[in-house]
Design an enzyme around this catalytic site. Structure first.
Site, PDB file in Angstrom:
ATOM      1  N   LYS A  81     -30.310 -50.834  24.073  1.00 12.39           N
ATOM      2  CA  LYS A  81     -29.305 -50.694  25.140  1.00 12.39           C
ATOM      3  C   LYS A  81     -28.761 -49.265  25.146  1.00 12.39           C
ATOM      4  O   LYS A  81     -28.949 -48.517  24.168  1.00 12.39           O
ATOM      5  CB  LYS A  81     -28.172 -51.700  24.902  1.00 12.39           C
ATOM      6  CG  LYS A  81     -27.412 -51.487  23.596  1.00 12.39           C
ATOM      7  CD  LYS A  81     -26.474 -52.646  23.291  1.00 12.39           C
ATOM      8  CE  LYS A  81     -25.742 -52.419  21.974  1.00 12.39           C
ATOM      9  NZ  LYS A  81     -24.911 -53.572  21.598  1.00 12.39           N
ATOM     10  N   ARG A 114     -15.477 -62.553  22.439  1.00  9.16           N
ATOM     11  CA  ARG A 114     -15.906 -61.615  23.478  1.00  9.16           C
ATOM     12  C   ARG A 114     -16.774 -62.427  24.427  1.00  9.16           C
ATOM     13  O   ARG A 114     -16.279 -63.342  25.074  1.00  9.16           O
ATOM     14  CB  ARG A 114     -16.633 -60.421  22.837  1.00  9.16           C
ATOM     15  CG  ARG A 114     -16.703 -59.194  23.697  1.00  9.16           C
ATOM     16  CD  ARG A 114     -17.328 -58.007  22.949  1.00  9.16           C
ATOM     17  NE  ARG A 114     -18.748 -58.202  22.658  1.00  9.16           N
ATOM     18  CZ  ARG A 114     -19.516 -57.293  22.051  1.00  9.16           C
ATOM     19  NH1 ARG A 114     -19.005 -56.137  21.655  1.00  9.16           N
ATOM     20  NH2 ARG A 114     -20.792 -57.520  21.816  1.00  9.16           N
ATOM     21  N   MET A 168     -15.555 -28.014  27.317  1.00  9.09           N
ATOM     22  CA  MET A 168     -16.513 -28.859  28.031  1.00  9.09           C
ATOM     23  C   MET A 168     -17.965 -28.502  27.694  1.00  9.09           C
ATOM     24  O   MET A 168     -18.806 -29.384  27.526  1.00  9.09           O
ATOM     25  CB  MET A 168     -16.306 -28.739  29.548  1.00  9.09           C
ATOM     26  CG  MET A 168     -17.144 -29.727  30.340  1.00  9.09           C
ATOM     27  SD  MET A 168     -16.951 -29.557  32.121  1.00  9.09           S
ATOM     28  CE  MET A 168     -15.275 -30.103  32.362  1.00  9.09           C
ATOM     29  N   TYR A 195      -9.301 -22.771  23.816  1.00  3.32           N
ATOM     30  CA  TYR A 195      -8.131 -23.229  24.575  1.00  3.32           C
ATOM     31  C   TYR A 195      -6.976 -23.664  23.663  1.00  3.32           C
ATOM     32  O   TYR A 195      -7.180 -24.417  22.712  1.00  3.32           O
ATOM     33  CB  TYR A 195      -8.507 -24.418  25.444  1.00  3.32           C
ATOM     34  CG  TYR A 195      -9.454 -24.094  26.571  1.00  3.32           C
ATOM     35  CD1 TYR A 195      -9.217 -23.031  27.433  1.00  3.32           C
ATOM     36  CD2 TYR A 195     -10.586 -24.880  26.775  1.00  3.32           C
ATOM     37  CE1 TYR A 195     -10.088 -22.758  28.476  1.00  3.32           C
ATOM     38  CE2 TYR A 195     -11.456 -24.618  27.817  1.00  3.32           C
ATOM     39  CZ  TYR A 195     -11.208 -23.551  28.674  1.00  3.32           C
ATOM     40  OH  TYR A 195     -12.066 -23.286  29.702  1.00  3.32           O
TER      41      TYR A 195
HETATM   42  C1  LIG Z   1     -25.340 -53.908  20.309  1.00 10.79           C
HETATM   43  C2  LIG Z   1     -25.640 -55.299  19.908  1.00 10.79           C
HETATM   44  C3  LIG Z   1     -26.460 -55.570  18.799  1.00 10.79           C
HETATM   45  C4  LIG Z   1     -26.932 -54.479  17.859  1.00 10.79           C
HETATM   46  O1  LIG Z   1     -25.857 -54.118  17.034  1.00 10.79           O
HETATM   47  P1  LIG Z   1     -26.064 -53.048  15.848  1.00 10.79           P
HETATM   48  O2  LIG Z   1     -24.803 -53.126  15.073  1.00 10.79           O
HETATM   49  O3  LIG Z   1     -26.242 -51.732  16.522  1.00 10.79           O
HETATM   50  O4  LIG Z   1     -27.250 -53.476  15.100  1.00 10.79           O
HETATM   51  C5  LIG Z   1     -26.787 -56.878  18.531  1.00 10.79           C
HETATM   52  N1  LIG Z   1     -26.345 -57.876  19.305  1.00 10.79           N
HETATM   53  C6  LIG Z   1     -25.530 -57.659  20.366  1.00 10.79           C
HETATM   54  C7  LIG Z   1     -25.046 -58.813  21.162  1.00 10.79           C
HETATM   55  C8  LIG Z   1     -25.141 -56.377  20.699  1.00 10.79           C
HETATM   56  O5  LIG Z   1     -24.330 -56.174  21.734  1.00 10.79           O
END
Ligand SMILES: *Cc1c(COP(=O)(O)O)cnc(C)c1O
Length: 384
Positions: A41, A140, A322, A274
């Site tokens: 992802k 969640r 930036m 800055y």
């Molecule tokens: C991002 C994610 C993972 C992977 O988590 P890591 O800690 O990076 O291994 C696994 N399951 C879900 C649902 C996630 O959102």
């Protein structure tokens, strides 16, 4: 003068796919009996989803995971044919495209099941592959235990109708990165209970899974059929409490470098960047590093972020801007065009992404994931 060869680019992220493959093999070896899902992802945690997915599959991962369906569909379009789970859906999402692309689609509530069933009736492409997600305590995404019987019953009815196939039952930890946290066994018990309920009711999932990287590395009881590893695939320790990447048998995949843009002498008492939050304590040399918060260098690491320049560890002087920041070279006359290494595997004494996370008061996940589009990714050790 330090005559290192000049680097004809402003900044770049080298992605070592041999390191990624070694990490996947190491995770596979540490999770006997469980398949490995490489989570790609957020564009492979900033490393590039497609080349990382390919490399992970070459090294023995058999599943790919993404958050959004659009990420998953893009991987299919790039020719990734492995089982592919995506879990973050919103109403009106591309269910039909997902069904036609053979995605495994996570369902956390009745609205999603209703939408996927409707899409499956229209698609006429065989049952939709869905995985039911249980909220075992993370609070969640996922279905609450009280709502589980209704979701399971509706999924069973849809299976009987031929519109869906429940290919997985799964959940996600809240505190797997905190060894000994009391929520870990509670979530594991809740998962066993919800899974047992679903199986007794008649579901027969191909995969049951719960473990993210920290659980895959440290909690064998959580492995079930599949571990969903993200950060560890990229060679980064999920949390300092679990050990360094080296202690965990992992090698960082990304090396972030920039080409020193300017080196100059300045007198004592000179303000830097800055707000003048750094004032030169004496006559010195300053080095300009042409990468900034627009590239993902955290502004919170102003005055703290570590960089290897001219063979020495230096620290961001004053604010990260930036597009650039400055380091005090302490009189050293580094050559313009020399390489500044923000983080990497550490072979040359450079800092790690974990060091930047500490300097910025965040986690290393955020450091690599936020490296911006303006930084080209350069792939090393790609296997055809
Ligand atoms: C991002 C994610 C993972 C992977 O988590 P890591 O800690 O990076 O291994 C696994 N399951 C879900 C649902 C996630 O959102």
């Amino acid at each position: 003068m330090n005559r290192t060869p000049i680097t004809p680019f402003r900044a770049r992220a080298e992605i070592d796919l041999a390191a990624l493959r070694a990490n996947v093999r190491s995770l596979d070896a540490r999770t006997p009996g469980a398949a490995v899902m490489a989570v790609v992802k957020a564009d492979g945690y900033g490393h590039g989803a497609v080349p990382c997915a390919r490399a992970a599959l070459q090294a023995g991962a058999t599943w790919i995971g993404t958050a959004t369906p659009h990420e998953a569909l893009a991987l299919r379009e790039a020719g990734i044919e492995a089982p592919l789970l995506c879990w973050l859906w919103t109403p009106g999402g591309p269910w039909r495209e997902g069904i036609e692309a053979g995605l495994d689609m996570s369902v956390s509530g009745m609205w999603a099941l209703t939408e996927v069933i409707a899409a499956a009736r229209e698609a006429n492409a065989g049952p939709a592959r869905i995985q039911l997600k249980a909220d075992t305590g993370l609070g969640r995404n996922g279905c609450q235990p009280a709502d589980w019987p209704e979701l399971v019953a509706a999924a069973l009815a849809a299976e009987a109708e031929g519109t869906v196939k429940v290919t997985g039952v799964w959940s996600h930890f809240a505190c797997a990165d905190e060894p000994g946290h009391p929520s870990i066994p509670l979530q594991l018990d809740a998962f066993r209970e919800m899974l047992g309920y679903a199986e007794k009711a008649g579901l027969d999932p191909e995969v049951r899974h719960m473990a993210n990287s920290p659980a895959a590395l440290t909690l064998p009881a959580t492995h079930f059929d599949l571990v969903r590893t993200g950060i560890a695939v990229y060679g980064i320790s999920p949390a300092p409490e679990l050990g360094t990447h080296t202690e965990l048998g992992l090698r960082p995949v990304m090396t972030l470098t920039a080409s020193v843009a300017l080196v100059k002498n300045v007198p004592a008492g000179h303000g830097v960047s800055y707000g003048h939050h750094y004032i030169t304590p004496g006559e010195t040399t300053l080095g300009l590093i042409p990468i900034g918060y627009a590239d993902g260098v955290p502004r919170h690491a102003s005055g703290r972020g570590p960089v290897l320049v001219g063979g020495e560890r230096r620290t961001v002087a004053g604010r990260v801007a930036m597009d650039q920041f400055v380091v005090d070279l302490g009189g050293q006359k580094v050559q313009e065009g020399a390489e500044a290494v923000l983080f990497g595997p550490g072979d040359r004494g450079e800092p790690s992404a974990e060091d930047w996370a500490e300097a910025a008061g965040t986690i290393a996940y955020e450091i690599v994931t936020r490296i911006g589009k303006r930084v080209p990714r350069v792939y090393l050790n790609e296997k055809p």
